[in-house]
Design a protein around this motif. Sequence first.
Motif, short mmCIF file in Angstrom:
data_model
loop_
_atom_site.label_atom_id
_atom_site.label_comp_id
_atom_site.label_asym_id
_atom_site.label_seq_id
_atom_site.Cartn_x
_atom_site.Cartn_y
_atom_site.Cartn_z
N LEU A 83 0.82 -1.21 0.00
CA LEU A 83 0.00 0.00 0.00
C LEU A 83 0.86 1.26 0.00
CD1 LEU A 83 -2.95 -0.93 2.42
CD2 LEU A 83 -3.06 -0.52 -0.05
N GLY A 84 2.10 1.13 0.47
CA GLY A 84 3.00 2.29 0.47
C GLY A 84 3.76 2.47 -0.83
N GLY A 139 -7.73 8.26 -9.41
CA GLY A 139 -9.12 8.35 -8.98
C GLY A 139 -9.73 7.13 -8.35
N LEU A 140 -8.94 6.04 -8.16
CA LEU A 140 -9.51 4.87 -7.49
C LEU A 140 -9.68 5.14 -6.00
CD1 LEU A 140 -7.62 1.79 -8.98
CD2 LEU A 140 -9.82 2.75 -9.63
N SER A 141 -10.73 4.53 -5.44
CA SER A 141 -10.90 4.68 -3.99
C SER A 141 -9.84 3.83 -3.29
CB SER A 141 -12.29 4.21 -3.57
OG SER A 141 -12.34 2.80 -3.63
N LEU A 180 -6.75 -1.17 -3.10
CA LEU A 180 -6.33 -2.32 -2.31
C LEU A 180 -6.72 -3.62 -3.02
CD1 LEU A 180 -6.71 -2.65 1.53
CD2 LEU A 180 -7.22 -4.58 0.04
N TRP A 181 -7.98 -3.78 -3.38
CA TRP A 181 -8.47 -5.03 -3.94
C TRP A 181 -7.91 -5.30 -5.34
CZ3 TRP A 181 -10.38 -8.70 -1.10
CH2 TRP A 181 -10.98 -8.38 0.12
N ARG A 182 -7.85 -4.25 -6.17
CA ARG A 182 -7.47 -4.50 -7.56
C ARG A 182 -5.96 -4.56 -7.77
NH1 ARG A 182 -11.32 -0.37 -10.71
NH2 ARG A 182 -13.31 -1.05 -9.82
N HIS A 183 -5.21 -3.80 -6.99
CA HIS A 183 -3.77 -3.73 -7.30
C HIS A 183 -2.86 -4.20 -6.17
CE1 HIS A 183 -4.58 -1.67 -11.06
NE2 HIS A 183 -5.57 -1.07 -10.41
N ALA A 184 -3.10 -3.71 -4.95
CA ALA A 184 -2.16 -4.01 -3.87
C ALA A 184 -2.21 -5.47 -3.44
CB ALA A 184 -2.44 -3.11 -2.66
N LEU A 185 -3.44 -6.02 -3.35
CA LEU A 185 -3.60 -7.36 -2.78
C LEU A 185 -2.82 -8.42 -3.56
CD1 LEU A 185 -4.93 -8.93 -0.53
CD2 LEU A 185 -6.91 -9.29 -2.01
N ARG A 186 -2.94 -8.38 -4.89
CA ARG A 186 -2.27 -9.39 -5.70
C ARG A 186 -0.78 -9.41 -5.45
NH1 ARG A 186 -4.63 -10.48 -11.57
NH2 ARG A 186 -2.67 -11.59 -11.62
N VAL A 215 0.62 2.23 -6.11
CA VAL A 215 -0.66 2.36 -5.41
C VAL A 215 -1.04 3.84 -5.32
CG1 VAL A 215 -1.89 1.97 -3.24
CG2 VAL A 215 -0.31 0.23 -4.12
N ARG A 216 0.01 4.67 -5.06
CA ARG A 216 -0.25 6.12 -5.02
C ARG A 216 -0.76 6.57 -6.40
NH1 ARG A 216 4.33 9.58 -4.47
NH2 ARG A 216 5.28 7.77 -3.51
N THR A 217 -0.15 6.02 -7.47
CA THR A 217 -0.59 6.35 -8.83
C THR A 217 -2.06 5.99 -9.02
OG1 THR A 217 1.63 5.73 -9.50
CG2 THR A 217 0.02 6.10 -11.25
N CYS A 218 -2.43 4.80 -8.55
CA CYS A 218 -3.82 4.36 -8.68
C CYS A 218 -4.76 5.34 -8.00
CB CYS A 218 -4.02 3.00 -8.02
SG CYS A 218 -3.15 1.70 -8.86
#
Lengths: 493, 315
Positions: free
Chosen positions: B208-209, B220-222, B227-233, B213-216
């Motif tokens: 998440l850091g 405009g992503l919440s 978290l669900w779409r990018h960080a978790l994987r 993720v900051r780009t996401c």
Amino acid sequence: MMKAISRSMFAASMMLTAGAAFAANTDVTVGLQLEPPHLDPTSAAAGAIDQVLYSNVFEGLTRFGPDGSVNPGLAESWTISDDGLSYTFKLRAGVKFHDGSDFEATDVVFSLDRARAEDSVNAQKALFAGIASVEALDAGTVKVTLSDANGSFLFNMAWGDAVMVAPESIDDIKSNPVGTGAFRFDSWSRGDKIELARNEDYWGTPARIEAATFKFISDPTAAFAAMMAEDVDVFYSYPAPENLMAFEADARFTILSGSTEGETILAMNNKQAPFDNAKVRAAVSYAIDRNAIIDGAMFGFGTPIGTHFAPHNPDYVDLTGNSAYDPEKARALLAEAGLADGFKTTLKLPPPSYARRGGEIIAAQLRAVGIETEISNLEWAQWLEQVFRGYDYGLTIVSHTEPMDIGIYARPEYYFQYDNADFQTLIADLAVEADPGKRSGMLKQAQTVISEDYVNAYLFQLAMVSVVKTDLKGIWENAPTQAIDLTSVYWAD
Amino acid sequence: MLIYALKRLRSLVLSLLVASVVIFAVIEVVPGDPAAFMLGINAQEDTIAALREELGLNLSVYQRYFNWVGGLLSGDFGISYTYRSPVAEIVTERLWVSLPLAAYALSLTVLLAFPAGILAASRRGSVTDLSVMGFTQLGVAIPNFWFAMLMVLAFAINLRWFSAGGFPGWDEGFWISMKSLTLPAIALALPQASILARVMRSSLLDTLGEDYVRTCRAKGLSKAQALWRHALRNALIPVLTIIGLQFSFLLAGAIIIENVFFLPGLGRLVFQSISQRDLIVVESVVMLLVFAVILVNFAVDIAYALVDPRLRRGR
């Protein structure tokens, strides 16, 4: 601490469940700590094999009764020749093995010849040593000829190692035992349980229960839980004496405390200095407070002994007075032996709790008279290697569970290495003596000799404590041999 | 790619060979004679010699090693000294308990750890996070056999919902067997789930850091979407590694729990075989576990290469 908490919580929970009894049924589940390695009583020493199979599945020519007496088994009667050399057994008629084949004289010849053969792997081969020949006179009569008269031959034939097996089923005996008993082998889930089912074609009085399950639970806490949850109906030789109180207070359970053939001794290496000096051995014996060991290590269960003989035997002599607890005398004897400053030795302990717990107490008692011991805890395999076969020890604690085994003192190579020619002659004479009165006198003399020679320090006769559901009747209280005879067990209504 | 795979394969075979020598050598030096153990303290020397002959213990060390390895290669694990039946059969019986138990415990672990870890990471510093951290700390600290005993007390002795232990066997029915594995699986899962939840949380916090993720978030992503779409994987990689380790641990390391619930599992088999000097069983089971671990590593190596092109070159 953790144990104390869980125990008190167990005790509390017990109050809540007491009275929730279940309907009596037609089968029995027996809890045992050790699992048999395989199911052939004639080729291993493991007591668990006999516990499951002796008298239940396999029978011998003679059999042990609950009091240790020798009764007719598959041999209905016998005659002994005047010189004591030949035994003619009349076999019971109509006996069938569980596979349907007839039990006949040829099976007896096969069983005995197999046990005494050159390549036999019978753990008690000595039982058959005196047999010169076995012949079938007709289908129902067998004649056994001995090379020397043997007063204990009928006793020997009652052992689990002398049961009758059939040539047709011998190849699979280790996983599928076929005998003549009141129960037939049903199934074995290794590591978990063995199931027996009633033999409907039994030659004798049929068993009252229909099925029996032996469940193997090695952990003492798990044994407690299984008993409390009524997963098992009887726990034979219950491994956690510290929580027997909980069962005593519970009406669902009864505690059976009986005698065994287990003489528990502090064995001394008679050929190793300083134990080659009888005074030192006497000093060790006097230094030991048997009652403290029975109370401290066995929770009060056990009978003090002063020699290598079972106290419930009619020929037993109470010789505990020869080595009554007397530390002063122990110190004096050590001084006489030139060891006024004491000495150091090893104390090697096998796994059972009588040895591990007893060893700590004995070490403290010996320290009080100046004998320092270095304790090492061994597994059984290590114990056999180092102590039993390697003679690499000073002291060890072990329970000799074979019945009537005082003859081991006549074997100079036996692990405590006692070598007394007079004693060896006495045992040799005893073996060929058939007169009961003379035998009794000789047995008493043998007990006295080893006690007065202080061969080993004799501690106590191992007690057999079992927890049984109160409604279950007919479980043997004493253990004259390692057997759990279920043939006359039943549920009271 | 092919060369890389062949290289990995060569190292796999070498590892197995080295492992077989080490296992055999270590077990050879263990003192104690299986034949003497079997026959007890009244046996005569000639009887012990006869049994040693029957068990093939009189062969030389080299002969026994090559017989053993040769047998393994052809799928023959030998005959157990004590049980006197094929080792493969005995081990298979135990695997029918140990594998389902390990799988059951691992499923519980994942089911508990994932939600807890994700929840804690997404609400860092909140009461939820703190309580997840607190409970998992407790879960790691509590000895699982003690927890197992408490469960036996509550559910077997008091409430009578479960039996205190044992395994009825799969022939008795699927649900009955699953039921008998439930308490052991919970006891095994609790500490593993605690560890996994903590790994999940910290791994997720790390990703998440990250810049992407900051780009996401910037596009405009919440926070939840990122978290669900990018960080978790990406956070899953260390978590999967841990799960792999936990599975092999659960398979072979459940021995204490197997004792508490008297289950006929693999751990108890090894323990019992060591004390009975049933060396061939010990050797074969250990070898089997080594093989399983090496095979998993091999698969992971290949998978890494599939994911990361850089690994296909070099090394």
